[in-house]
Design a protein around this motif. Structure first.
Motif, mmCIF file in Angstrom:
data_model
loop_
_atom_site.group_PDB
_atom_site.id
_atom_site.type_symbol
_atom_site.label_atom_id
_atom_site.label_comp_id
_atom_site.label_asym_id
_atom_site.label_seq_id
_atom_site.Cartn_x
_atom_site.Cartn_y
_atom_site.Cartn_z
ATOM 1 N N LEU A 104 44.706 29.809 33.747
ATOM 2 C CA LEU A 104 45.217 30.197 34.862
ATOM 3 C C LEU A 104 45.487 32.008 34.057
ATOM 4 O O LEU A 104 44.942 32.753 34.802
ATOM 5 N N ILE A 105 46.080 31.620 32.298
ATOM 6 C CA ILE A 105 45.568 32.681 32.213
ATOM 7 C C ILE A 105 44.691 33.930 32.012
ATOM 8 O O ILE A 105 44.310 35.069 32.042
ATOM 9 N N LEU A 106 43.307 33.024 32.074
ATOM 10 C CA LEU A 106 42.334 33.322 31.255
ATOM 11 C C LEU A 106 41.523 34.057 32.919
ATOM 12 O O LEU A 106 41.538 35.061 32.431
ATOM 13 N N VAL A 107 41.980 34.110 34.573
ATOM 14 C CA VAL A 107 41.665 33.920 35.042
ATOM 15 C C VAL A 107 42.096 35.240 35.523
ATOM 16 O O VAL A 107 41.273 36.025 35.783
ATOM 17 N N VAL A 108 43.270 35.600 35.165
ATOM 18 C CA VAL A 108 44.096 36.977 35.757
ATOM 19 C C VAL A 108 43.950 37.833 34.947
ATOM 20 O O VAL A 108 43.543 38.713 35.059
ATOM 21 N N GLY A 109 43.030 37.398 33.204
ATOM 22 C CA GLY A 109 42.713 38.587 32.429
ATOM 23 C C GLY A 109 41.557 38.760 32.977
ATOM 24 O O GLY A 109 41.438 39.990 33.107
ATOM 25 N N ALA A 110 40.536 37.729 33.376
ATOM 26 C CA ALA A 110 39.502 38.593 33.995
ATOM 27 C C ALA A 110 39.800 39.212 34.869
ATOM 28 O O ALA A 110 38.533 40.197 35.153
ATOM 29 N N VAL A 111 40.065 39.031 36.360
ATOM 30 C CA VAL A 111 40.626 40.274 37.320
ATOM 31 C C VAL A 111 41.293 41.234 36.977
ATOM 32 O O VAL A 111 41.041 42.322 37.911
ATOM 33 N N SER A 112 41.545 41.535 35.876
ATOM 34 C CA SER A 112 42.421 42.371 35.287
ATOM 35 C C SER A 112 41.223 43.740 34.312
ATOM 36 O O SER A 112 41.944 45.129 34.030
ATOM 37 N N VAL A 113 40.430 42.938 34.124
ATOM 38 C CA VAL A 113 39.664 44.241 33.932
ATOM 39 C C VAL A 113 39.273 44.809 34.480
ATOM 40 O O VAL A 113 38.852 44.743 35.428
ATOM 41 N N ARG A 114 39.090 46.393 33.612
ATOM 42 C CA ARG A 114 38.699 47.057 34.791
ATOM 43 C C ARG A 114 37.790 47.467 35.369
ATOM 44 O O ARG A 114 37.862 48.093 36.788
ATOM 45 N N PHE A 115 36.631 47.000 35.108
ATOM 46 C CA PHE A 115 35.596 46.370 35.970
ATOM 47 C C PHE A 115 35.769 45.411 36.758
ATOM 48 O O PHE A 115 35.545 45.927 38.303
ATOM 49 N N ALA A 116 36.883 43.968 36.632
ATOM 50 C CA ALA A 116 36.523 43.722 37.601
ATOM 51 C C ALA A 116 37.659 44.620 38.858
ATOM 52 O O ALA A 116 37.788 44.239 39.839
ATOM 53 N N ARG A 117 38.737 44.616 38.207
ATOM 54 C CA ARG A 117 40.234 45.258 38.580
ATOM 55 C C ARG A 117 39.336 46.420 39.944
ATOM 56 O O ARG A 117 39.492 46.341 41.029
ATOM 57 N N ARG A 118 38.557 47.492 39.787
ATOM 58 C CA ARG A 118 38.119 48.131 40.666
ATOM 59 C C ARG A 118 37.746 47.713 41.906
ATOM 60 O O ARG A 118 37.203 48.335 43.034
ATOM 61 N N ARG A 119 36.935 46.168 41.543
ATOM 62 C CA ARG A 119 35.730 45.451 42.781
ATOM 63 C C ARG A 119 37.088 44.492 43.956
ATOM 64 O O ARG A 119 36.118 44.168 44.464
ATOM 65 N N LEU A 120 38.214 44.994 43.514
ATOM 66 C CA LEU A 120 38.902 43.700 44.395
ATOM 67 C C LEU A 120 39.675 44.334 44.962
ATOM 68 O O LEU A 120 40.815 45.122 44.548
ATOM 69 N N ALA A 121 40.314 44.157 46.417
ATOM 70 C CA ALA A 121 41.560 44.374 46.794
ATOM 71 C C ALA A 121 42.614 44.686 46.223
ATOM 72 O O ALA A 121 42.464 43.643 45.931
ATOM 73 N N TYR A 122 43.830 45.102 46.317
ATOM 74 C CA TYR A 122 45.369 44.667 45.957
ATOM 75 C C TYR A 122 45.574 43.665 46.017
ATOM 76 O O TYR A 122 45.627 43.145 45.549
ATOM 77 N N GLU A 123 45.096 43.833 47.869
ATOM 78 C CA GLU A 123 46.033 42.092 47.819
ATOM 79 C C GLU A 123 45.013 40.378 47.175
ATOM 80 O O GLU A 123 46.330 40.234 46.726
#
Length: 445
Positions: free
Chosen positions: A143-162
């Motif tokens: 679970l923490i690895l998944v959260v870390g992956a979506v927190s990488v700047r590249f991924a974070r910019r492509r996800l809606a905040y919600e």
């Protein structure tokens, strides 16, 4: 021009941000020493890899509790450090946590596999089957690895905040699973009654801070103040101001420059929270926010009806007069970043110079009331309109507009590119870092 000056603000002494930052570092260092003590007290395994695995696991548990404190949105920390900086610390601490957890898993599995000769994957499966709590630890790590992956700047910019926020909620499940793993399999946890009490107190304090800061305090404040929309005032074709009122607003600890997470409790938008700054200094009777349409949610605010209930989380932010170091100030606004600057103009004492940067005069939202406020406060207001090249806020231009800028506090709010460029110009002009105040409106956790 006559100048109204407040009593000089001392330029020396310990600043609120330094106090809070030192407190966090000192607390983390003390707890790291306590963890090391209990680790040594529990004794060492004969296998060096298992020893390393246990040590990295203990420090991962400590960092996980520290992570919770960083996202708890405790008012004392937020007012002194700011949610943007706490978010940065949370992000980098999170990557360190992932490294420790991976090290813990690799060292433990390799340590147990060495004497048996088993393949590491087979050894992990065997541990998950035979040792209580290991399977929960594996799930927590994933679970923490998944959260870390979506927190990488590249991924974070492509996800809606919600979406990003929903994924992040699984961190709390990972924390619970990790703690139950520590209870079941942690040698140091059960090495003595004192060690057990310490770990329960550490995790209880961290989780208690999250519950208090993110659940109980917002609920209590909203029950107390009962905010409702008083009026909706269009400022331009794509900007609207929303005036709010409520009960006992003089007891709401909001300051000019801060922001709230606003939920307008309409049928189609009650679930959506957005950060908007106060665009006027709180007067104890009303609050005002000014919003530029940047999507469906912000555009819909133009149609909110007076009387609509509002759920607000906050106030948040360290972009306030609390961090003043000099008697006089420069306020630099870009675009819709003028909203907290407008509030600060009303609140800050001393001689003030305001630099308002826009692409065209038509984009200068709130300019007329800022002009009137500047006249009343005997402040200087410069509206700077035009193209970005040449940069109208380059070092030479700033020095011409404010010759004594290095002797003033400087507050900067605007788009990230503009804020970064202005900070660079201020450094070239020799403005000390302690006199430069800025804030990125990012959400911690």
């Amino acid at each position: 021009m006559a100048t109204v000056r407040s009593r000089p603000i001392p330029s020396s002494g310990i600043r609120p941000r330094v106090v809070a930052r030192t407190g966090l570092y000192a607390g983390l260092a003390v707890n790291a020493a306590i963890v090391a003590y209990f680790f040594v007290q529990a004794g060492f395994a004969s296998n060096a890899l298992i020893v390393l695995g246990r040590l990295t696991g203990l420090y991962a548990a400590l960092l996980m509790a520290f992570q919770l404190l960083l996202v708890a949105r405790l008012p004392w920390l937020d007012r002194r450090i700011g949610m943007d900086r706490l978010s940065d610390w949370h992000r980098w601490t999170g990557f360190c946590l992932i490294l420790l957890l991976l090290g813990h898993a690799v060292f433990i599995v390799s340590g147990y596999a060495r004497p048996t000769g088993m393949d590491p994957v087979d050894q992990l499966v065997d541990l998950a089957r035979t040792v209580e709590g290991v399977l929960r630890a594996v799930v927590a790590l994933l679970l923490i690895l998944v959260v870390g992956a979506v927190s990488v700047r590249f991924a974070r910019r492509r996800l809606a905040y919600e979406t990003w926020h929903f994924v992040h909620l699984y961190t709390y499940l990972a924390v619970v699973l990790a703690f139950t793993h520590q209870i079941a399999a942690g040698t140091s946890f059960a090495s003595s009654g004192l060690a057990t009490a310490y770990w329960y107190a550490l995790w209880g304090s961290a989780l208690g801070a999250v519950v208090a800061g993110r659940l109980l305090l917002p609920l209590w404040r909203n029950l107390r103040h009962r905010l409702v929309v008083l009026a909706v005032v269009p400022e331009s074709d794509n900007v609207v101001s929303i005036h709010l009122t409520g009960r006992d607003l003089d007891r709401l600890p909001a300051r000019a420059g801060q922001f709230f997470l606003w939920r307008f409790l309409t049928r189609d938008r009650w679930w959506q929270a957005n950060p908007y700054s106060l665009s006027a200094a709180p007067d104890g009777r009303t609050l005002r926010l000014t919003v530029k349409s940047a999507g469906a949610g912000s555009a819909a605010l133009r149609h909110v009806e007076p009387g609509t209930r509002v759920f607000a989380e906050g106030p948040y932010g360290a972009f306030t007069a609390l961090h003043r170091t000099r008697p006089d100030a420069v306020l630099i606004a870009g675009g819709v970043g003028v909203t907290p600057i407008r509030a600060l103009l009303e609140d800050i004492r001393g001689h003030i110079v305001v630099l308002y940067r826009v692409r065209s005069v038509q984009d200068a939202v709130l300019h007329e009331e800022m002009r009137e406020l500047a006249l009343a406060r005997r402040a200087e207001l410069h509206l700077i309109a035009g193209p970005a090249d040449p940069d109208p806020l380059a070092p030479r231009a700033l020095a011409e507009l404010v010759p004594d800028i290095a002797e003033r506090d400087v507050y900067v709010c605007g788009p990230p590119g503009m804020t970064g460029a202005v900070r660079g110009s201020l450094r070239e002009l020799g403005v000390p870092r302690t006199q430069i105040h800025f804030e990125r409106f990012s959400l911690a956790g």
